[in-house]
Write a protein that holds these residues in place. Structure first.
Motif, PDB file in Angstrom:
ATOM      1  N   ALA A 145     -61.341-135.549  36.256  1.00  0.00           N
ATOM      2  CA  ALA A 145     -62.428-134.614  35.995  1.00  0.00           C
ATOM      3  C   ALA A 145     -62.233-133.897  34.676  1.00  0.00           C
ATOM      4  CB  ALA A 145     -62.513-133.601  37.127  1.00  0.00           C
ATOM      5  N   LEU A 197     -74.669-133.592  42.092  1.00  0.00           N
ATOM      6  CA  LEU A 197     -74.601-134.832  41.323  1.00  0.00           C
ATOM      7  C   LEU A 197     -73.515-134.806  40.256  1.00  0.00           C
ATOM      8  CD1 LEU A 197     -78.409-135.583  40.930  1.00  0.00           C
ATOM      9  CD2 LEU A 197     -76.761-136.828  42.321  1.00  0.00           C
ATOM     10  N   SER A 198     -72.994-133.623  39.980  1.00  0.00           N
ATOM     11  CA  SER A 198     -71.925-133.602  38.987  1.00  0.00           C
ATOM     12  C   SER A 198     -70.728-134.406  39.472  1.00  0.00           C
ATOM     13  CB  SER A 198     -71.523-132.159  38.682  1.00  0.00           C
ATOM     14  OG  SER A 198     -70.933-131.558  39.820  1.00  0.00           O
ATOM     15  N   CYS A 199     -70.591-134.529  40.776  1.00  0.00           N
ATOM     16  CA  CYS A 199     -69.557-135.417  41.315  1.00  0.00           C
ATOM     17  C   CYS A 199     -70.157-136.649  41.980  1.00  0.00           C
ATOM     18  CB  CYS A 199     -68.706-134.685  42.347  1.00  0.00           C
ATOM     19  SG  CYS A 199     -67.497-133.554  41.640  1.00  0.00           S
ATOM     20  N   HIS A 200     -71.352-136.488  42.563  1.00  0.00           N
ATOM     21  CA  HIS A 200     -71.894-137.559  43.400  1.00  0.00           C
ATOM     22  C   HIS A 200     -72.937-138.401  42.678  1.00  0.00           C
ATOM     23  CE1 HIS A 200     -69.883-136.177  47.073  1.00  0.00           C
ATOM     24  NE2 HIS A 200     -70.155-134.948  46.679  1.00  0.00           N
ATOM     25  N   ALA A 201     -72.947-138.370  41.397  1.00  0.00           N
ATOM     26  CA  ALA A 201     -73.923-139.177  40.662  1.00  0.00           C
ATOM     27  C   ALA A 201     -73.585-140.659  40.795  1.00  0.00           C
ATOM     28  CB  ALA A 201     -73.936-138.770  39.193  1.00  0.00           C
ATOM     29  N   GLY A 202     -74.584-141.460  40.547  1.00  0.00           N
ATOM     30  CA  GLY A 202     -74.350-142.892  40.539  1.00  0.00           C
ATOM     31  C   GLY A 202     -74.228-143.467  41.930  1.00  0.00           C
ATOM     32  N   ASN A 252     -83.128-133.092  29.583  1.00  0.00           N
ATOM     33  CA  ASN A 252     -82.914-133.341  31.010  1.00  0.00           C
ATOM     34  C   ASN A 252     -83.505-134.687  31.413  1.00  0.00           C
ATOM     35  OD1 ASN A 252     -81.409-131.204  32.175  1.00  0.00           O
ATOM     36  ND2 ASN A 252     -83.155-129.872  31.739  1.00  0.00           N
ATOM     37  N   GLY A 279     -78.133-130.661  40.801  1.00  0.00           N
ATOM     38  CA  GLY A 279     -77.249-130.927  39.665  1.00  0.00           C
ATOM     39  C   GLY A 279     -75.796-130.659  39.999  1.00  0.00           C
ATOM     40  N   VAL A 303     -69.231-144.372  37.016  1.00  0.00           N
ATOM     41  CA  VAL A 303     -70.106-143.212  36.870  1.00  0.00           C
ATOM     42  C   VAL A 303     -69.508-142.302  35.818  1.00  0.00           C
ATOM     43  CG1 VAL A 303     -71.210-141.301  38.041  1.00  0.00           C
ATOM     44  CG2 VAL A 303     -70.774-143.420  39.275  1.00  0.00           C
ATOM     45  N   LYS A 343     -65.127-132.158  33.379  1.00  0.00           N
ATOM     46  CA  LYS A 343     -66.477-131.643  33.229  1.00  0.00           C
ATOM     47  C   LYS A 343     -66.478-130.477  32.254  1.00  0.00           C
ATOM     48  CE  LYS A 343     -70.559-130.094  35.451  1.00  0.00           C
ATOM     49  NZ  LYS A 343     -71.399-130.227  36.593  1.00  0.00           N
ATOM     50  N   GLN A 351     -79.386-126.941  42.155  1.00  0.00           N
ATOM     51  CA  GLN A 351     -78.592-127.292  43.338  1.00  0.00           C
ATOM     52  C   GLN A 351     -78.204-128.769  43.311  1.00  0.00           C
ATOM     53  OE1 GLN A 351     -80.643-126.144  46.942  1.00  0.00           O
ATOM     54  NE2 GLN A 351     -81.315-124.200  46.058  1.00  0.00           N
ATOM     55  N   GLN A 389     -78.166-131.155  28.847  1.00  0.00           N
ATOM     56  CA  GLN A 389     -77.988-131.208  30.287  1.00  0.00           C
ATOM     57  C   GLN A 389     -77.870-129.825  30.895  1.00  0.00           C
ATOM     58  OE1 GLN A 389     -78.209-133.810  32.331  1.00  0.00           O
ATOM     59  NE2 GLN A 389     -78.862-134.872  30.497  1.00  0.00           N
ATOM     60  N   ASP A 435     -66.773-141.166  48.354  1.00  0.00           N
ATOM     61  CA  ASP A 435     -68.209-140.995  48.466  1.00  0.00           C
ATOM     62  C   ASP A 435     -68.811-142.386  48.508  1.00  0.00           C
ATOM     63  OD1 ASP A 435     -70.776-140.086  48.297  1.00  0.00           O
ATOM     64  OD2 ASP A 435     -70.729-139.982  46.124  1.00  0.00           O
ATOM     65  N   HIS A 456     -74.274-144.451  33.856  1.00  0.00           N
ATOM     66  CA  HIS A 456     -73.999-144.853  35.231  1.00  0.00           C
ATOM     67  C   HIS A 456     -74.221-146.351  35.306  1.00  0.00           C
ATOM     68  CE1 HIS A 456     -75.475-140.579  36.505  1.00  0.00           C
ATOM     69  NE2 HIS A 456     -74.303-140.558  35.904  1.00  0.00           N
ATOM     70  N   PHE A 488     -60.388-134.765  43.621  1.00  0.00           N
ATOM     71  CA  PHE A 488     -60.995-133.448  43.706  1.00  0.00           C
ATOM     72  C   PHE A 488     -60.135-132.392  43.032  1.00  0.00           C
ATOM     73  CE2 PHE A 488     -62.372-135.948  47.285  1.00  0.00           C
ATOM     74  CZ  PHE A 488     -63.749-135.855  47.169  1.00  0.00           C
ATOM     75  N   ARG A 503     -76.808-142.914  44.692  1.00  0.00           N
ATOM     76  CA  ARG A 503     -77.703-141.875  44.168  1.00  0.00           C
ATOM     77  C   ARG A 503     -78.140-142.167  42.736  1.00  0.00           C
ATOM     78  NH1 ARG A 503     -74.192-140.932  47.392  1.00  0.00           N
ATOM     79  NH2 ARG A 503     -72.765-141.389  45.713  1.00  0.00           N
ATOM     80  N   GLN A 504     -77.950-143.373  42.309  1.00  0.00           N
ATOM     81  CA  GLN A 504     -78.262-143.701  40.927  1.00  0.00           C
ATOM     82  C   GLN A 504     -79.746-143.494  40.613  1.00  0.00           C
ATOM     83  OE1 GLN A 504     -75.832-146.348  39.221  1.00  0.00           O
ATOM     84  NE2 GLN A 504     -77.086-146.921  37.479  1.00  0.00           N
ATOM     85  N   PRO A 513     -69.438-125.578  38.066  1.00  0.00           N
ATOM     86  CA  PRO A 513     -70.741-125.684  37.400  1.00  0.00           C
ATOM     87  C   PRO A 513     -71.190-124.340  36.843  1.00  0.00           C
ATOM     88  CG  PRO A 513     -71.034-125.611  39.768  1.00  0.00           C
ATOM     89  CD  PRO A 513     -69.554-125.640  39.538  1.00  0.00           C
ATOM     90  N   GLN A 526     -65.709-139.049  34.146  1.00  0.00           N
ATOM     91  CA  GLN A 526     -66.237-138.165  35.174  1.00  0.00           C
ATOM     92  C   GLN A 526     -65.454-138.437  36.431  1.00  0.00           C
ATOM     93  OE1 GLN A 526     -68.109-135.771  35.138  1.00  0.00           O
ATOM     94  NE2 GLN A 526     -69.544-135.614  36.819  1.00  0.00           N
ATOM     95  N   CYS A 527     -65.404-137.444  37.289  1.00  0.00           N
ATOM     96  CA  CYS A 527     -64.632-137.643  38.507  1.00  0.00           C
ATOM     97  C   CYS A 527     -65.208-138.819  39.287  1.00  0.00           C
ATOM     98  CB  CYS A 527     -64.611-136.384  39.356  1.00  0.00           C
ATOM     99  SG  CYS A 527     -66.218-135.696  39.734  1.00  0.00           S
ATOM    100  N   SER A 580     -77.922-146.652  34.046  1.00  0.00           N
ATOM    101  CA  SER A 580     -78.655-145.415  33.777  1.00  0.00           C
ATOM    102  C   SER A 580     -77.951-144.649  32.673  1.00  0.00           C
ATOM    103  CB  SER A 580     -78.717-144.532  35.030  1.00  0.00           C
ATOM    104  OG  SER A 580     -79.324-145.207  36.086  1.00  0.00           O
ATOM    105  N   ALA A 639     -61.353-129.836  40.269  1.00  0.00           N
ATOM    106  CA  ALA A 639     -62.785-130.122  40.213  1.00  0.00           C
ATOM    107  C   ALA A 639     -63.471-129.109  39.313  1.00  0.00           C
ATOM    108  CB  ALA A 639     -63.382-130.075  41.616  1.00  0.00           C
ATOM    109  N   SER A 640     -64.515-129.542  38.734  1.00  0.00           N
ATOM    110  CA  SER A 640     -65.181-128.719  37.737  1.00  0.00           C
ATOM    111  C   SER A 640     -65.945-127.563  38.381  1.00  0.00           C
ATOM    112  CB  SER A 640     -66.141-129.585  36.933  1.00  0.00           C
ATOM    113  OG  SER A 640     -67.062-130.172  37.831  1.00  0.00           O
ATOM    114  N   MET A 699     -65.665-140.713  42.657  1.00  0.00           N
ATOM    115  CA  MET A 699     -65.622-140.325  44.052  1.00  0.00           C
ATOM    116  C   MET A 699     -65.648-141.568  44.929  1.00  0.00           C
ATOM    117  SD  MET A 699     -65.604-137.070  43.686  1.00  0.00           S
ATOM    118  CE  MET A 699     -66.178-136.256  45.138  1.00  0.00           C
TER     119      MET A 699
END
Lengths: 377, 872
Positions: free
Chosen positions: B3, A180-185, B371, A177, B302, B5, A175, A32, B32, B307, A86, A188-189, A92, B26-27, B365, A89-90, B29
């Motif tokens: 988190a 998405l490290s927080c907003h994945a799924g 990648n 990535g 997630v 990560k 960018q 990744q 969100d 996912h 948050f 946005r899946q 990147p 994973q965090c 997913s 938070a990580s 959200m």
């Protein structure tokens, strides 16, 4: 052309699944990182300044540069008080500055004071602030922009900080990535492989988390529709045609139907099919009806241009021409209607005037009447 | 905490058990939200404020976004970000950590000119009177991340919204809203009936159902008052989204929508065009009284690697008015010339049935090496309704035509005006859907990636209905409530194997449960050239199996090329795409519907001259025909200096259908150009232009149904379906071409002088349409007498739709907390559509009666408003 039946389709699907599982069974996380080398916190900087030099020159931070976070850049919560996810938070990795280290928000704000003022009042950064209120040192800025020591040392050198704007050295993939490290799924899946991802869009083409430009969604403009119209100017123009859905009137947004973050349909619809999207607001059209009309059931877009039309009710062509594309049957459907048949002509004809065909076939979306196979009833 | 990560699935997480281990850590959200997964209610605004929070955008922060560089930065594509509004830090609320800020804008609006212009108020309920521009009140706790936000605006009781958002960043969110959205369909309607908006339209005196003359009807229409036709959507909803347990996030929402009002509708009492002073064609008004309740549930997890998303969508539609009865004023006469024994004077429609919808979907997913990502989605849905069916007719007494014994085409209404005349009492209709979608994507190097996908979707209509009357032993139905069979002998809609008079009639006896199965395979790759350019190629094979259609297999192959380049012309971003598609399939069967007609039943006797061809064999329905398609698009974004952006779009589509009869081609070509300039935080300027032309061509052929165009109908030649045969001679071919031209342009200027901010905006939209036609001989025309032929030669007049809108606003800052906004709008419009030609003079044409005159041919309207703006 040879048909693909259900069975081979399922087999292929299963093969894809199995292959994907096998491929993913090994060290996923390392891959990744995009092949970039993991940052070595102890590596000496390439320039003349050492980490300690930087630490000395920068304002006192709330995090500490260098060794303080060398082992773990993710500070754990420091109390059990209410805080948000948050917290801690990580940070990147920045492939273009693999040796950079986190320096803390105070250092960033020393130069980026105005950015701090604006960003602190966005939902996005306020979230970090809220987390920081209870849990001590935070990365904050660096949670998105990556470790900042390299940038602090050489602020004008591009690429030493993860940037999200035009001419940034950071690639759109990196960018995205970060986000998405927080907003994945979730919504946005299906970003990966979506048309917007394939066309090289970055999250910050549509969003600006550094200022509150929209009531919600940290958008790059003041409304969803303005954001979409940045690229889709022709679609915006269609919404000003005679019949349209109420986007120009502020009652709807493009995202009422589309998920710009990707979906399993090519037009980025939120539902499985075009019709299911339409039925959400036009539930009466869902039926099923006793007597169905084939093009209606198949796809609303066969007859409607949902982005705007100069015909009544979003139709793609004037009636009766719309109907006469298919209805060439004997007797009344296949006559050529002409100017003679207008209300001002010598032979007014109901097939042309007013609602045209729909004057009689009013239940054109389907009839639930036992005497309705022709949609008269 | 959540988190972690930088680590893979941690040992701690593994210890949590199989489930947690499966989905990683994973965090989560929760703040969100799942908003972009839900259809509808993403935007709250109105004609006064399209964004729903415009007053809060001003004034812009004079310091811009940064001390370190002038102006604003640009998006990765190159578009300037707007200057942000000046930050309102809020006021403390008590001694705690809460702060609040707010804004109240209210005032008076005056509407002048043609305030009921249809296209001025299509989705705006403009009225003179007090309005609430915006009420916004926000509470924030910057320590805990908790917030409460209220928004509201009200133009009228039918055009308003109120919304509450509350929650805690990253933890949970609660949403509640109420909104009314107007939709004006016509402001130029003149219905003659009593009971508009109800299920029963009755004629006003002195009109008598089935016994009024056209002159009497015309007089009633001329005296009918002008009305507006339209509806209001009233929506209210509640939603919650939050962390349920660790990384598991759930959401639940319920939305209730009520739609009430009216819409224009039809009313069929058989043709008038071939039978002067006979039949009846009515434009009626139907009621809208709908209620829809939607339930949306989701659960997602997630993780770093996995996912997971599960959703349920339920929708429950209820129509409180399931039918429309209408009285027809016109008398009917049979064309046989015998005494009229039938007394058919009423019509009826079934309106949409209640329905229930359920859809369950799982998305999974997994991140992969190189990648990569693998996603699979599966969904199952069902839509069902089981409404009670109405009787085939509402007539009483006798319907049909009596000629002379034994030629008796009459039917006893009592045998058909009861649900006992049905093979079953309820619809029992159901369509099930299934979906499997799998995709895999890899990007093993920054310079190369590939993806593949497979989608399978099926729609299965399980509805089976046989039109059989157990009371009479007959099949079929009563066409147009009995009117058709009371004008033309035998055309009642009945097939009776035991009656020589009815045993050769082709009528629908079964429903057609259309459906399809679609399988789509996609394979693509993308290559990165340097840092700024990329090429993508995607091949798609779409394989469709329609059920009960002209083709059993339709294949669509498509290849698409994408080119994205940044840094062109010194910084521009160019996105190009071109795609080419070719569709074909198996043999085209022009008449696949035999099994749904009486000819498929035992006892059917072929007519002496054979069964007339269902349609011309050379016709190809455009959703199934062979087709080649090409599309091209270029989107260019050019950063012009430090403070301007020039953007342009060029696009075109070409579709060529392999059809002698049917849709033959479509073509669209267009371009847009836009210039945005924001030299300072105080000034923004925008100008835009757009043009698009399109065309659609079709071909058709008139059947030889008269002595002056072949007269094959009713002869043995009527069985020949071929183009060029006796029923569809070349001489009767015709072609139609719909051409449209659209132009739009405008500019806006906003400048803040300090105590005063001025906004100026002008928009122009112009659309022109022309339908042209040509024909082989006059045999194609609906009317072939000399007067009709001469009139046909003049062609249709052009259609147009044009608006000019000028907006001017002045905002005065009285002090830091009080402001005044004065604004005005002036709009002119022009409209013409030949569908409504002549309607301004009369809505009554022999046995045709229309209700809607169409949009106003010309209108001008003004809005003036003054608003007081209070910062709370």
């Amino acid at each position: 052309m040879r048909a693909i039946s259900l069975f081979p389709a399922v087999v292929l699907c299963a093969a894809l699944s199995a292959g994907a599982m096998l491929l993913g069974a090994r060290d996923v996380q390392a891959q990744q990182a995009g092949g970039s080398a993991a940052p070595d916190p102890h590596a000496a900087p390439a320039g003349g300044l050492s980490q300690s030099d930087i630490a000395r020159m920068l304002p006192a931070t709330d995090m500490g540069a260098g060794a303080a976070r060398a082992g773990n850049t993710h500070q754990a919560s420091m109390s059990d008080s209410p805080a948000t996810p948050f917290d801690a938070a990580s940070i990147p990795a920045n492939p273009l500055a693999p040796n950079a280290d986190a320096i803390g928000a105070k250092s960033c704000v020393a130069c980026h004071a105005q950015e701090n003022v604006q960003a602190s009042h966005t939902l996005h950064v306020a979230s970090f602030r809220a987390g920081a209120a209870n849990t001590g040192p935070q990365a904050a800025c660096e949670s998105c922009h990556g470790p900042g020591s390299g940038h602090a040392k050489d602020p004008t050198a591009p690429g030493l900080i993860i940037a999200f704007t035009h001419d940034a050295k950071t690639s759109p993939q990196v960018q995205a990535g970060v986000c998405l490290s927080c907003h994945a799924g979730g919504a946005r899946q299906h970003w990966i492989g979506s048309i917007h991802q394939n066309r090289g869009l970055s999250c910050t083409d549509c969003h600006n988390p550094m200022a509150r430009l929209s009531p919600e969604g940290v958008l790059a403009k003041s409304s969803i529709n303005e954001v979409c119209a940045t690229c889709h100017q022709d679609i915006r123009a269609k919404f000003n045609r005679r019949s349209h859905m109420p986007l120009p009137e502020g009652q709807m947004a493009c995202t009422d139907c589309h998920n710009p973050h990707g979906s399993i349909t090519r037009p980025l619809l939120k539902t499985d099919t075009v019709n299911e999207t339409c039925y959400t607001c036009h539930a009466e059209k869902r039926g099923p009806f006793l007597f169905e009309h084939a093009p209606v059931r198949q796809n609303c877009l066969n007859c409607h241009d949902v982005h705007g039309s100069n015909q009544q009710t979003l139709l793609v062509a004037p009636i009766p021409m719309l109907c006469q594309q298919c209805h060439t049957m004997t007797r009344h459907p296949n006559d050529l209607q002409s100017a003679a048949n207008l209300g001002t002509g010598p032979f007014p004809d109901e097939r042309l005037m007013g609602r045209g065909c729909l004057s009689c076939h009013a239940n054109i979306h389907g009839s639930n009447n036992p005497s309705g196979p022709k949609f008269h009833k | 905490m959540l988190a972690q990560k930088g680590n893979r699935t941690t040992p701690k997480a593994l210890a949590l058990g199989l489930l947690a281990g499966l989905f990683g850590m994973q965090c989560a959200m929760a703040g969100d939200t799942s908003g972009t997964m839900r259809v509808g209610d993403m935007q709250y605004g109105n004609g006064l404020d399209l964004r729903g929070w415009t007053p809060m955008l001003h004034p812009a922060d004079p310091d811009g976004m940064s001390w370190l560089h002038p102006g604003m930065l640009r998006t990765p594509t190159g578009v300037l970000y707007p200057y942000p509004p000046r930050v309102d830090a809020g006021k403390p609320l008590g001694s705690g950590d809460w702060t609040y800020s707010g804004l109240l804008e209210f005032g008076y609006l005056h509407v002048g000119g043609e305030r009921n212009a249809e296209y001025f108020r299509q989705y705006d309920d403009w009225k003179s009177g007090a309005v609430l521009g915006l009420f916004a009140l926000d509470f924030h706790n910057h320590r805990t991340g908790q917030y409460v936000e209220l928004r509201g605006s009200r133009l009228s009781g039918d055009d308003q919204f109120y919304r509450l958002l509350a929650g805690r960043y990253g933890s949970y969110r609660v949403e509640g809203f109420y909104r009314d959205m107007p939709h004006t369909v016509s402001t130029n309607a003149y219905p003659i009936w009593n009971g508009v908006g109800s299920t029963d339209l009755t004629l006003p005196a002195p009109l008598v159902a089935g016994a009024s003359t056209p002159a009497q009807v015309a007089a009633a229409s001329a005296a009918a008052p002008r009305r507006s036709i339209g509806l209001t959507r009233t929506r209210a909803g509640l939603g919650y989204e939050g962390v349920l347990y660790r990384d598991w996030i759930g959401s639940a929402s319920i939305t209730n929508e009520k739609r009430s009002g009216t819409r224009l509708w039809g009313g069929s009492m058989f043709f008038n065009f071939p039978f002067p002073d006979n039949g009846g064609v009515l434009e009626t008004v139907r009621p809208i009284d709908f209620r829809t309740t939607d339930v949306n549930l989701s659960l997602r997890n997630v993780g770093k690697v996995w996912h997971f998303l599960a959703t349920y969508n339920g929708s429950f539609f209820r129509n409180h008015k399931d039918h429309l009865n209408f009285e027809s004023p016109f008398a009917l006469y049979n064309v046989a010339g015998t005494p009229q024994v039938a007394d058919i004077k009423d019509g009826q429609f079934s309106l949409e049935p209640d329905n229930d919808y359920h859809n369950v979907r799982l998305d999974l997913s997994r991140e992969l090496k190189w990648n990569g990502q693998f996603s699979v989605s599966g969904a199952w849905g069902t839509m069902r309704q089981n409404d009670a069916l109405l009787a085939p007719t509402t007539c009483t007494g006798v319907g049909g035509i009596f000629i002379a014994p034994p030629v008796d085409y009459t039917f006893q209404c009592a045998n058909w005006n009861t649900t006992d005349a049905l093979s079953r009492k309820n619809a029992n209709a159901r369509i099930d859907t299934g979906l499997i979608d799998a995709r895999v994507t890899f990007h093993p190097t920054p310079a190369f990636g590939w993806h593949a996908g497979l989608r399978w979707y099926r729609e299965d209509d399980k509805t089976r209905y046989l039109a059989y009357n157990p009371l009479t032993g007959q099949y079929g139905y009563i066409s147009e409530n009995g009117s058709q069979g009371s004008v033309v002998p035998g055309e009642t809609g009945i097939f009776d194997p035991n009656n020589p008079l009815y045993r050769s009639y082709m009528v629908t006896v079964r429903n057609n449960p259309f459906g399809y199965t679609d399988t789509l395979f996609e394979l693509g790759g993308d290559w990165q050239f340097g840092r700024k350019s990329s090429l993508g190629v995607t091949y798609t094979f779409d394989h469709n199996w329609p059920k009960y259609r002209e083709r059993r297999r339709v294949d669509d192959q498509r290849i698409k090329f994408d080119w994205v380049s940044r840094g062109v012309f010194g910084g521009a971003t160019v996105r190009l795409s071109w795609e080419y598609a070719k569709r074909d399939g198996d043999r085209y069967n022009y008449d696949p519907y035999v099994q749904f007609f009486s000819e498929s039943l035992p006892g059917f006797v072929e007519p002496v001259n054979g069964i007339a061809a269902h349609t011309v064999a050379d016709m190809r329905k455009y959703d199934l025909s062979d087709r080649t398609e090409s599309k091209a698009r270029a989107i260019i974004t050019y950063p012009w200096g430090e403070s301007a952006t020039l953007s342009a779009t060029f696009y075109g589509n070409r579709d060529q259908y392999d059809a002698l009869i049917g849709r033959q081609n479509t073509r669209t070509t267009g371009a847009t150009l836009q210039w945005d300039w924001q030299p300072t935080p105080a000034t923004t300027v925008n100008a835009y232009l757009g043009a698009e032309s399109s065309r659609l061509g079709i071909a058709n052929v008139n059947d030889a149904d008269g002595p002056d165009n072949g007269k094959a109908l009713g002869t043995p030649g009527q069985t020949d379906p071929n183009l060029g045969g006796p029923l569809y001679p070349f001489a009767n071919q015709w072609w139609e071409l719909d051409r449209e031209s659209n132009r739009n342009g405008g500019f806006s200027l906003s400048h803040d002088f300090g105590r005063v901010r001025a906004d100026l905006r002008y928009d122009y939209n112009g659309s022109f349409g022309h339908v042209g036609y040509s024909y082989a001989t006059i045999g194609a025309l609906a009317n072939r007498v000399p007067a009709a032929v001469a009139a046909a030669a003049t062609g249709f007049p052009d259609n147009k739709y044009r608006t000019n809108t000028l907006d001017l606003g002045l905002n005065f800052a009285v002090n830091r907390s009080v402001g005044v906004r004065v604004f005005g709008r002036y709009q002119t419009g022009a409209f013409s559509d030949w569908h409504y030609a002549g309607f301004d003079n009369t809505l009554s044409y022999d046995h045709r009666l229309y209700t809607d005159k169409g949009g106003q041919l010309h209108y001008s309207v003004s809005l003036v408003g003054v608003m007081l703006n209070l910062k709370l």
